[in-house]
Design an enzyme around this catalytic site. Structure first.
Site, PDB file in Angstrom:
ATOM      1  N   LYS A 191       0.868  -1.173   0.000  1.00 13.33           N
ATOM      2  CA  LYS A 191       0.000   0.000   0.000  1.00 13.33           C
ATOM      3  C   LYS A 191       0.914   1.236   0.000  1.00 13.33           C
ATOM      4  O   LYS A 191       0.777   2.151   0.821  1.00 13.33           O
ATOM      5  CB  LYS A 191      -0.907  -0.050   1.250  1.00 13.33           C
ATOM      6  CG  LYS A 191      -2.012   0.977   1.262  1.00 13.33           C
ATOM      7  CD  LYS A 191      -3.176   0.640   0.360  1.00 13.33           C
ATOM      8  CE  LYS A 191      -4.199   1.751   0.358  1.00 13.33           C
ATOM      9  NZ  LYS A 191      -5.275   1.568  -0.615  1.00 13.33           N
ATOM     10  N   ASP A 224      -5.591  -3.445  -2.057  1.00 11.40           N
ATOM     11  CA  ASP A 224      -7.044  -3.468  -2.297  1.00 11.40           C
ATOM     12  C   ASP A 224      -7.348  -3.882  -3.741  1.00 11.40           C
ATOM     13  O   ASP A 224      -8.220  -4.711  -4.016  1.00 11.40           O
ATOM     14  CB  ASP A 224      -7.693  -2.118  -1.953  1.00 11.40           C
ATOM     15  CG  ASP A 224      -6.850  -0.922  -2.343  1.00 11.40           C
ATOM     16  OD1 ASP A 224      -5.671  -1.106  -2.685  1.00 11.40           O
ATOM     17  OD2 ASP A 224      -7.367   0.209  -2.329  1.00 11.40           O
TER      18      ASP A 224
END
Ligand code: NAD
Length: 360
Positions: A191, A224
């Site tokens: 991330k 994600d």
């Protein structure tokens, strides 16, 4: 004997599924000498310790172990066997392959993924400060003095730690695994768009390691987006490597995609040893009934063979398991569409069928 391996049968269904794995691995003819040791509730009852010193010493001596599931003793004050093993043997890599097997119920088909999770740092360092404590207030003050973004006084704090050494080591493991097992691609999951320093560091180290493996393709995905892509086009992915928290979540996601607990193997690998185990627990309600599914434990044994460099033997085991499950006749109740125990094979019956399939 070619190999000396520590075998920890464990609790509940552990002894039954461990015995199944032992019988199947013995049928490879590799000549494994099993050093049987206790851990978990069984060890607590007989030796007063969930992780006796002699069990740890055996693992350190043999450098490889196959472990059945443990029942977590009720009450506080017991050290966790898994944490104890992870720390004592520095088991930094958690290896979780997820491969579809014909005959196992799942909405996904033809999945062949390997999740490699960093096991020792990231969000799981255990460095936490509870809300309202003096320590939390001191940490919050120290951060507020240095950071443009301010933290409110009521916050609880968990520290995420990413180091270059450990990032490099886990990505190296992923590439070495890919090369040794004929895999085509490694994807680093992170991330770094939000956590520019911690995950940014992980990504930079991954990119640097990738340059040293020109024979293996490399790309990276934000975590994600990775989850969405695994649902939409899992065939585009192969080996996935990531920090601790993402690995914890994605490894269960992938296990769910290939049929869940009964068929999901794992390994924990470190510089001083490696321990292989099914991801399921001790399922006490099935213990002693000869009805537990031995697949996850047998496939964990196959992973262990790969770790030992015995790829051909591992493929024989995996092939026999796949054949028996696809035929659907000699399988435990949980692998049957009707889940009818009266029509199902027992643990030993399924194991015998797998051993027979290895000879065919
Ligand atoms: P569990 O994995 O033991 O059982 C969950 C469900 O899956 C149960 O319904 C069980 O019947 C079924 N199941 C699991 N493995 C199966 C198998 N091989 N064949 C057929 N059915 C199977 O999880 P739980 O009930 O939450 O935990 C039981 C005990 O195991 C607890 O003490 C827990 O702490 C421990 N545990 C240990 C480990 C480990 O040692 N690695 C992992 C998870 C849970």
């Amino acid at each position: 004997m070619a190999y000396q391996v520590t075998l920890i049968p464990g609790d509940g269904i552990g002894p039954e599924v461990s015995d199944a794995a032992r019988r199947v691995l013995d049928a490879t003819g590799l000549g494994i000498a099993w050093d049987v040791r206790e851990a978990g509730l069984t060890a607590l009852e007989s030796q007063g310790d969930v992780l006796p010193g002699e069990t740890l010493a055996s693992l350190k001596r043999n450098k490889v172990g196959l472990k059945g599931p443990m029942t977590t003793p009720i009450g506080s004050g017991f050290r966790s066997v898994n944490v104890g093993l992870r720390q004592a043997l520095g088991l930094y890599a958690n290896l979780r392959p997820g491969k579809s097997l014909a005959g196992v119920q799942s909405v996904f088909h033809d999945i062949d993924l390997v999740v490699i999770r960093e096991n020792l740092e990231g969000m799981y360092t255990g460095i936490e400060f509870d809300a309202g404590t003096t320590e939390a207030a001191e940490v919050i003050d120290a951060i507020n003095e240095r950071s443009a973004t301010k933290i409110g006084p009521s916050a609880a704090i968990s520290i995420k730690v990413i180091t270059p050494e450990n990032s490099r080591r886990i990505v190296e493991y992923a590439f070495a695994y890919a090369r040794a097992n004929g895999r085509r691609q490694v994807t680093a999951v992170h991330k770094a768009n939000i956590m520019k320093f911690a995950d940014g560091l992980f990504l930079r180290e991954a990119q640097a390691v990738a340059e040293r493996y020109p024979d293996i393709a490399f790309n990276d995905r934000i975590v994600d987006n990775m989850c969405m892509q695994l649902m939409q086009k899992p065939q585009d992915y192969d080996v996935l490597v990531m920090p601790n928290l993402y690995g914890d979540i994605l490894s269960d996601l992938v296990a769910g995609m290939v049929g869940g607990l009964g068929v999901a193997p794992s390994g924990n690998i470190g510089p001083d040893g490696a321990v292989f185990e099914a991801i399921h627990g001790s399922a006490p309600s099935h213990a002693g009934k000869n009805e537990a599914n031995p697949t996850a434990m047998i496939l964990s044994g196959a992973l262990m063979l790969r770790h030992l460099g015995e790829r051909e033997a591992a493929e024989r085991v995996e092939g026999a398991v796949a054949e028996v499950i696809a035929a659907g006749r000699d399988v435990t109740y949980d692998l049957r569409p009707d889940r009818d125990p009266r029509k199902a094979a027992g643990t030993t019956g399924m194991t015998e069928a797998i051993v027979a399939a290895m000879g065919s």
